[in-house]
Scaffold this motif. Structure first.
Motif, PDB file in Angstrom:
ATOM      1  N   ARG A   1       0.736  -1.211   0.017  1.00  0.00           N
ATOM      2  CA  ARG A   1      -0.220  -0.006   0.166  1.00  0.00           C
ATOM      3  C   ARG A   1       0.875   1.328  -0.096  1.00  0.00           C
ATOM      4  O   ARG A   1       2.050   1.316   0.452  1.00  0.00           O
TER       5      ARG A   1
ATOM      6  N   LYS B   1       6.874  -5.959  14.141  1.00  0.00           N
ATOM      7  CA  LYS B   1       6.866  -5.592  12.669  1.00  0.00           C
ATOM      8  C   LYS B   1       8.267  -5.040  12.411  1.00  0.00           C
ATOM      9  O   LYS B   1       8.541  -3.814  12.573  1.00  0.00           O
TER      10      LYS B   1
ATOM     11  N   LYS C   1      -3.967 -11.526  11.013  1.00  0.00           N
ATOM     12  CA  LYS C   1      -3.208 -10.948  11.844  1.00  0.00           C
ATOM     13  C   LYS C   1      -3.808  -9.390  11.937  1.00  0.00           C
ATOM     14  O   LYS C   1      -4.590  -9.093  10.923  1.00  0.00           O
TER      15      LYS C   1
ATOM     16  N   GLU D   1      -3.324  -5.226  13.482  1.00  0.00           N
ATOM     17  CA  GLU D   1      -2.518  -4.375  14.017  1.00  0.00           C
ATOM     18  C   GLU D   1      -3.164  -3.200  14.672  1.00  0.00           C
ATOM     19  O   GLU D   1      -4.440  -2.684  14.224  1.00  0.00           O
TER      20      GLU D   1
ATOM     21  N   ASP E   1      -4.955  -0.493   9.828  1.00  0.00           N
ATOM     22  CA  ASP E   1      -4.393  -1.416   8.795  1.00  0.00           C
ATOM     23  C   ASP E   1      -5.588  -2.155   8.217  1.00  0.00           C
ATOM     24  O   ASP E   1      -6.968  -1.907   8.342  1.00  0.00           O
TER      25      ASP E   1
HETATM   26 MG   LIG Z   1       1.478  -4.856   5.919  1.00  0.00          MG
END
Ligand SMILES: [Mg+2]
Ligand SMILES: Nc1ncnc2c1ncn2[C@@H]1O[C@H](COP(=O)(O)OP(=O)(O)O)[C@@H](O)[C@H]1O
Length: 318
Positions: A26, A148, A202, A204, A216
């Protein structure tokens, strides 16, 4: 088949833009007054590498599925999304990102299976029972956080280490743990209605005004694995691979062609046919998750269209 157009990258400069970040997939435009406009491009990454060709409609699928689930879970936790001004774009609040991915797993798949197969029974502080085979269901959903990383692979981390390293304190971590499980439960229930199993995913989070904010994308084919529910038991009993609706088949294809993201390996050439088959999978997942066909956007004037859609959106908030 001729090469279909795709949105590989964007290069805008908006009024009130204060920063730009290009993620793997992105393009993130930081806008004055605490807003973000995130363009889900058609890039595809696997093993933390962006592949050399983009996948038509992938960004739209990601963006629309994420928006659907962000709207559907806003009663569990506030999230960053305000609106989707364009099929490839989400606009919302910028939070201070917490540098941990909350990975929730209900099946022994992917990274967890690779660890288990090598004899590992402890994953980020979770003890796994003996006697499981690939893709078996775990007794309960577990959370296997990872850091991350700014470059390269994300690394597993335990709650104890997160606290020790001062990344989060225990009460915040407990709160995030409960939220991640509640989101996973909601995703699982919704997927079940669509004949899908949410295998793992997942989340965030960020902090905004001292409160937790979900950021996200969520429950997208890039951040999650899905199996078909109706064939799960039979395939598992036979010891056959599961029917997957995720990016996993791209990873498998790459591995079969000698690429696992390790240094010195070459990314195999993605043929037009393979690109088209990836688009088809993303559209199939969209249909399964959204319960309707993807309304394919036009690529004819896409750069200008996205720019003006974002500009119109910004003029409402700035
Ligand atoms: Mg990502
Ligand atoms: N609301 C938000 N506030 C701050 N950061 C965000 C928000 N939503 C998403 N992000 C960040 O934007 C980036 C999205 O781009 P992505 O292609 O996923 O990049 P990455 O390669 O960093 O994962 C991620 O780094 C994600 O953490």
């Amino acid at each position: 088949m001729s090469e279909q157009q795709a949105l590989t990258a964007t290069n805008y400069f908006f009024r009130n833009q204060i920063a730009f970040y290009r993620g793997k997939v992105r393009d993130v435009y930081h806008i004055n007054k605490g807003y973000l406009a995130i363009v889900a491009c058609d890039r595809i990454s696997a093993f933390d590498h962006v592949l050399p060709r983009s996948i038509p409609f992938k960004g739209q699928v990601l963006n629309e599925i994420a928006a659907l689930f962000l709207r559907q879970t806003s009663d569990i936790v506030p999230n960053w999304l305000i609106e989707t001004p364009d099929p490839h774009v989400s606009f919302g609040y910028k939070a201070e990102a917490i540098p941990i991915e909350f990975v929730v797993r209900h099946y022994l798949t992917g990274h967890a299976w690779r660890v288990y197969k090598e004899g590992g029974r402890l994953l980020c502080g979770n003890t796994l029972p003996d006697g499981l085979k690939e893709n078996d269901q775990l007794p309960n959903p577990i959370i296997t956080p990872s850091t991350k990383a700014h470059t390269g692979h994300d690394v597993d981390i335990s709650y104890a280490e997160i606290i020790e390293q001062g990344i989060l304190d225990k009460s915040r971590l407990d709160e995030l743990h409960e939220i991640a499980l509640a989101l996973f439960k909601r995703g699982t229930e919704y997927a079940a209605k669509q004949n899908l199993i949410l295998v793992d995913t997942k989340y965030e989070f960020g902090i905004k005004d001292d409160a937790i904010m979900l950021i996200d994308e969520i429950h997208t084919p890039d951040s999650s694995r899905f199996f078909y529910k109706d064939s799960y038991n039979e395939l598992q009993q036979k010891g056959s691979p599961q029917r997957q609706l995720s990016k996993e088949f791209v990873r498998e294809w790459l591995m079969a062609n000698g690429f696992q993201g390790k240094q010195g390996e070459l990314i195999p050439t993605l043929t037009d046919e393979f690109i088209a088959s990836i688009t088809a999978r993303y559209e199939e997942l969209y249909k399964a998750m959204a319960g309707k066909e993807l309304n394919r956007r036009s690529y004819e004037n896409i750069d200008n269209e996205i720019e003006s859609n974002i500009n119109n959106c910004l003029s409402k908030y700035l």
